[in-house]
Design a protein around this motif. Structure first.
Motif, mmCIF file in Angstrom:
data_model
loop_
_atom_site.group_PDB
_atom_site.id
_atom_site.type_symbol
_atom_site.label_atom_id
_atom_site.label_comp_id
_atom_site.label_asym_id
_atom_site.label_seq_id
_atom_site.Cartn_x
_atom_site.Cartn_y
_atom_site.Cartn_z
ATOM 1 N N UNK A 102 3.494 0.427 -2.149
ATOM 2 C CA UNK A 102 3.723 -0.604 -3.170
ATOM 3 C C UNK A 102 2.871 -0.308 -4.401
ATOM 4 N N UNK A 103 1.615 0.100 -4.169
ATOM 5 C CA UNK A 103 0.734 0.459 -5.286
ATOM 6 C C UNK A 103 1.279 1.677 -6.014
ATOM 7 N N UNK A 104 1.802 2.637 -5.254
ATOM 8 C CA UNK A 104 2.417 3.845 -5.838
ATOM 9 C C UNK A 104 3.622 3.467 -6.694
ATOM 10 N N UNK A 105 4.458 2.574 -6.180
ATOM 11 C CA UNK A 105 5.645 2.151 -6.914
ATOM 12 C C UNK A 105 5.282 1.416 -8.200
ATOM 13 N N UNK A 106 4.261 0.580 -8.138
ATOM 14 C CA UNK A 106 3.800 -0.133 -9.340
ATOM 15 C C UNK A 106 3.252 0.846 -10.375
ATOM 16 N N UNK A 107 2.561 1.874 -9.896
ATOM 17 C CA UNK A 107 2.071 2.922 -10.800
ATOM 18 C C UNK A 107 3.238 3.604 -11.511
ATOM 19 N N UNK A 108 4.288 3.930 -10.766
ATOM 20 C CA UNK A 108 5.458 4.575 -11.378
ATOM 21 C C UNK A 108 6.136 3.646 -12.384
ATOM 22 N N UNK A 109 6.213 2.372 -12.063
ATOM 23 C CA UNK A 109 6.813 1.400 -12.980
ATOM 24 C C UNK A 109 6.094 1.405 -14.325
#
Length: 409
Positions: free
Chosen positions: A306-313
């Protein structure tokens, strides 16, 4: 004032001055070339073009992660200046770019440069100059040699130990196997080959029926696959990089060859290899992993991804979220940030290596549960664990326990 009183006063003054000097020395900031009060220059070399350009996504992910760190205030108040150059996976070009980074850009260290041959071409140069060659993007064994190359450190599990795990699996699943091997003709391929033979032991001579090598300059490896099939190999050890891995999977399907297909984990990307090769052709292929597969539904609610996905966002919206290279780049960038934060105000090259060689049970967002980063002054192999996986449907399914990469359960 008596002589004794004057002597005591002088002694007290000297003590105060000494204490102040020691305090200043302890609190003094230390820098080598590439670091200052405001920035840390990090050099990187990636194959953004050429036969291994699929790996360029790793450098782009790292650049995005460092932008995130800078937006959040940097590392101990210093911004990362990430300078990344293309070498097209050509060792002479790698040497040229490394010299440019050191002598023109004046970076503090070289981080995560891609490839075995390419990093081997600059290893002696960087060690002679006492410049960290940190978290090399290759699983070659040679990056874990602190006695002879104290300025070079790998990151991922090494190829030789990965192959030992595959040997153990083959002996269990097919003890009378006819093994055909396709390998890249460089340290990557040779490390896998040695690991497999070590793992098979005395049986290697009778179980291995053919060893086919290829060069990255070859446009296709179809003829090598056909030869292994013609020799009636029923186990296919596929030691290839992404472009050639997709070719090998396709060709095996075209000729109706259905061996136990074991694929090196450097080419296990669903988005870059398996889907382009064709889901039907990819079914049942075996590999191993140490990072979370972002396409696997089991990680839907995982805090790390989830943290990785937020970083990509926020910093890399165009990323292919099905590519494990994006998880890999994110995770290794987190490792460097951990080391640089630990360095505090002592940003010398020697201190960077000291902290890189003193990582204890570091857990990263993108690593599988139970897999941790550990290093010491005598062990420059940060990750030493893997888990087997099988391609099923349109994703990888992990099976078995986490295995130490030397083959011990």
């Amino acid at each position: 004032m008596s002589f004794v009183a004057r002597l005591l006063a002088a002694f007290s003054t000297a003590l105060i001055l000494f204490a102040a000097t020691v305090s200043n020395a302890i609190g003094q900031k230390k820098y080598d070339t590439g670091a200052s009060d405001t920035e840390i220059k990090i050099g990187n070399i990636m194959p953004y073009s050429g036969p291994l350009s699929a790996y360029g996504v790793i450098g782009m992910t790292e650049a995005a992660y460092f932008r995130k760190i800078n937006t959040e205030g940097g590392i101990n108040g210093r911004k990362i200046n990430f300078i990344s150059y293309d070498d097209s996976f050509s060792p002479p070009k790698t040497v040229e770019q490394a010299r440019k980074l050191l002598e023109s850009d004046e970076v503090l260290l070289i981080f995560q440069s891609m490839g075995t041959l390419t990093n081997a071409a600059i290893q002696k140069y960087l060690n002679t100059r006492k410049v960290p060659q940190l978290f090399v993007s290759s699983g070659a064994v040679r990056w874990n040699d602190p006695q002879n190359f104290p300025w070079t450190m790998g990151w991922q599990p090494n190829f030789r130990d990965e192959a030992r795990i595959y040997a153990k699996y083959i002996l269990k699943e097919n003890p009378d196997a006819r093994i055909g091997i396709l390998y890249q003709y460089d340290d990557l391929g040779r490390d896998y080959l040695k690991g497999l033979k070590d793992g098979l032991g005395e049986k290697a001579a009778t179980l291995i029926v053919a060893e086919e090598s290829y060069d990255v300059s070859e446009p296709t490896i179809d003829s090598h696959v056909v030869r292994l099939w013609s020799l009636k190999a029923d186990v296919f050890l596929d030691i290839t990089t992404p472009k050639f891995a997709a070719q090998a999977i396709k060709k095996a399907a075209e000729i109706g060859w259905k061996p136990l297909h074991i694929l090196s984990n450097v080419s296990s990307s669903v988005g870059v290899v398996m889907k382009p090769a064709g889901n039907e052709a990819s079914q049942g292929i075996i590999s191993s992993t140490y990072v979370k597969d972002p396409t696997d539904p089991q990680w839907k609610d995982d805090p790390g991804l989830k943290a990785w996905s937020e970083f990509l966002d926020g910093y890399y919206r165009d990323a292919n979220r099905a590519d494990p290279g994006v998880v890999y780049g994110y995770s290794v960038a987190q490792t460097l940030v951990h080391v640089l934060k630990a360095c505090g105000d002592d940003l010398t090259r020697d201190n960077v290596m000291k902290h890189a060689a003193n990582i204890r049970d570091l857990e990263l967002d993108g690593l599988l549960p139970g897999i941790k980063v550990n290093t010491s002054a005598t062990d420059f192999a940060p990750i030493s664990q893997l888990q087997m996986m099988r391609f099923k449907g349109d994703t990888w399914e992990r099976f078995g326990d986490i295995i130490d990469s030397d083959g011990r359960d």
